[in-house]
Design a protein around this motif. Structure first.
Motif, PDB file in Angstrom:
ATOM      1  N   PHE A 104       1.132   7.637   3.444  1.00 55.44           N
ATOM      2  CA  PHE A 104       1.325   8.877   3.422  1.00 55.44           C
ATOM      3  C   PHE A 104       1.529   9.504   4.600  1.00 55.44           C
ATOM      4  N   LEU A 130      -4.269   2.336   0.940  1.00 49.97           N
ATOM      5  CA  LEU A 130      -3.769   3.683   1.347  1.00 49.97           C
ATOM      6  C   LEU A 130      -3.795   3.741   2.907  1.00 49.97           C
ATOM      7  N   SER A 185      -9.474  -2.945  -0.401  1.00 53.25           N
ATOM      8  CA  SER A 185      -8.616  -2.626  -1.143  1.00 53.25           C
ATOM      9  C   SER A 185      -8.346  -4.158  -1.839  1.00 53.25           C
ATOM     10  N   LEU A 222       0.768  -1.190  -0.065  1.00 55.04           N
ATOM     11  CA  LEU A 222       0.047   0.107   0.093  1.00 55.04           C
ATOM     12  C   LEU A 222       0.742   1.299   0.020  1.00 55.04           C
ATOM     13  N   ILE A 223       0.331   2.379   0.089  1.00 59.51           N
ATOM     14  CA  ILE A 223       0.892   3.662   0.079  1.00 59.51           C
ATOM     15  C   ILE A 223       0.787   4.217   1.391  1.00 59.51           C
ATOM     16  N   ARG A 262       4.015  10.535  -0.087  1.00 63.91           N
ATOM     17  CA  ARG A 262       3.880   9.324  -0.158  1.00 63.91           C
ATOM     18  C   ARG A 262       4.921   8.232  -0.223  1.00 63.91           C
ATOM     19  N   PHE A 267      -1.541   4.478  -8.275  1.00 63.73           N
ATOM     20  CA  PHE A 267      -0.926   4.044  -7.059  1.00 63.73           C
ATOM     21  C   PHE A 267      -0.253   2.856  -7.091  1.00 63.73           C
TER      22      PHE A 267
END
Length: 328
Positions: free
Chosen positions: A14, A90, A110, A11-12, A31, A62
């Motif tokens: 942040f 995310l 997700s 995943l990303i 990110r 992404f």
């Protein structure tokens, strides 16, 4: 050549550009590629051993970014599938002044949770390979069943299974659901890595030694008990070893535990470990393995992000050498 296979979320993350602010007050983020199993695969690959990621990503920007970042780290991505049915996961993170974190996740579901059992191929694995997984993707989903198939297949191939519960309660409806899933999968692993913050929650036992001994259930042969800057303890049945941590200026603890277990598993792969010789290898090489793992985790905490903060292998050895000289 043997290989590490990580299964689960990519995943990303942040990451906030300022520390000491609650998540609701963070103004700007940077990110970074993340997801605990992916971080572990990246660590093993960066240190020079084969590593492959098993997951599913959205057909979105992404997902493109994550595949690019994993490939840059040396991780094989041919077992990462893509889907239009869900987006890439995310995670928004806030950092306290000491580098500790708060999380808010976006995944309902997700893409990783849609990786199905039939998409997991038993023929991927061979003798001496290692499968690593965490608890984030053990929620009720196709991916949970894929984990079960992967674990069975790795054992049938003669490989090792490693489990880091990596508790993330915001991802669960109830804390007890998280605990139940961990306790369901824990006896299936040969190696369990658990932190001082997770031990009592998972076992329900306040005494640390008693709690650790309770983890030796099913196929568990080794327990790695991590204590942050204070190092880690390694337990096998009838023996244990302690190790010191490394003092660094902490920037971000995101991925530090993953870098630790990545370094630990890299050393096991380097030693040609199998379920049959695991305890023997640990008893013989525990000092080298724990030093490398501790230094890997510490240097990652001194950087920002997870995969992006992983140190070069020579820097890990330099930290070990410098601290050893300082203690002489």
């Amino acid at each position: 050549m043997t290989k590490l296979y990580s299964i689960g979320e990519v995943l990303i993350d942040f990451i906030p550009q300022q520390k000491g602010a609650a998540l609701k007050d963070v103004v700007s983020f940077e990110r970074a590629p993340g997801g605990a199993p992916a971080n572990v695969a990246a660590a093993v690959a960066k240190y020079g051993h084969g590593a492959s990621m098993i997951t599913k990503l959205g057909e979105d920007a992404f997902g493109d970014f994550l595949i690019e970042q994993l490939e840059n780290a040396g991780v094989e991505t041919d077992k990462i599938l893509r889907t239009k049915e869900a987006n890439t996961g995310l995670a928004f993170v806030s950092l306290k002044e000491n580098g500790e974190r708060d999380f808010s996740f976006y995944r309902k579901p997700s893409a990783d949770l849609l990786f199905a059992e039939e998409e997991m191929k038993a023929e991927w694995f061979g003798k001496g390979d290692v499968l690593h997984f965490c608890s984030v993707d053990l929620v009720e989903s196709p991916m949970k069943q894929a984990h079960k198939k992967a674990i069975r297949a790795m054992k049938e191939a003669g490989g090792l299974v490693s489990f880091d519960p990596n508790v993330r309660l915001p991802l669960w409806e109830k804390a007890e659901d998280c605990r139940a899933a961990i306790l369901e999968f824990l006896p299936l692993a040969h190696i369990v890595k658990i932190s001082d913050e997770e031990l009592e929650f998972i076992t329900g036992i306040s005494n640390a030694d008693e709690a650790i001994q309770s983890l030796f259930a099913g196929d568990v042969q080794a327990v790695v008990f991590t204590k942050g800057a204070d190092g880690a303890d390694l337990y096998v049945k009838g023996a244990n070893w302690k190790s010191l941590g490394y003092k660094v200026e902490v920037q971000d603890t995101t991925g530090a535990g993953d870098a630790f277990i990545g370094g630990f598993l890299f050393k096991l792969l380097e030693a040609g470990v199998t379920p049959d010789n695991l305890v023997e290898v640990l008893a013989k090489k525990q000092l080298d393995i724990l030093q490398f793992a501790n230094a890997s985790g510490a240097l990652t905490a001194a950087g920002k992000g997870a995969i992006s903060a992983l140190p070069e292998k020579n820097k890990v050895y330099n930290l070990i050498t410098n601290q050893s000289k300082a203690l002489d």
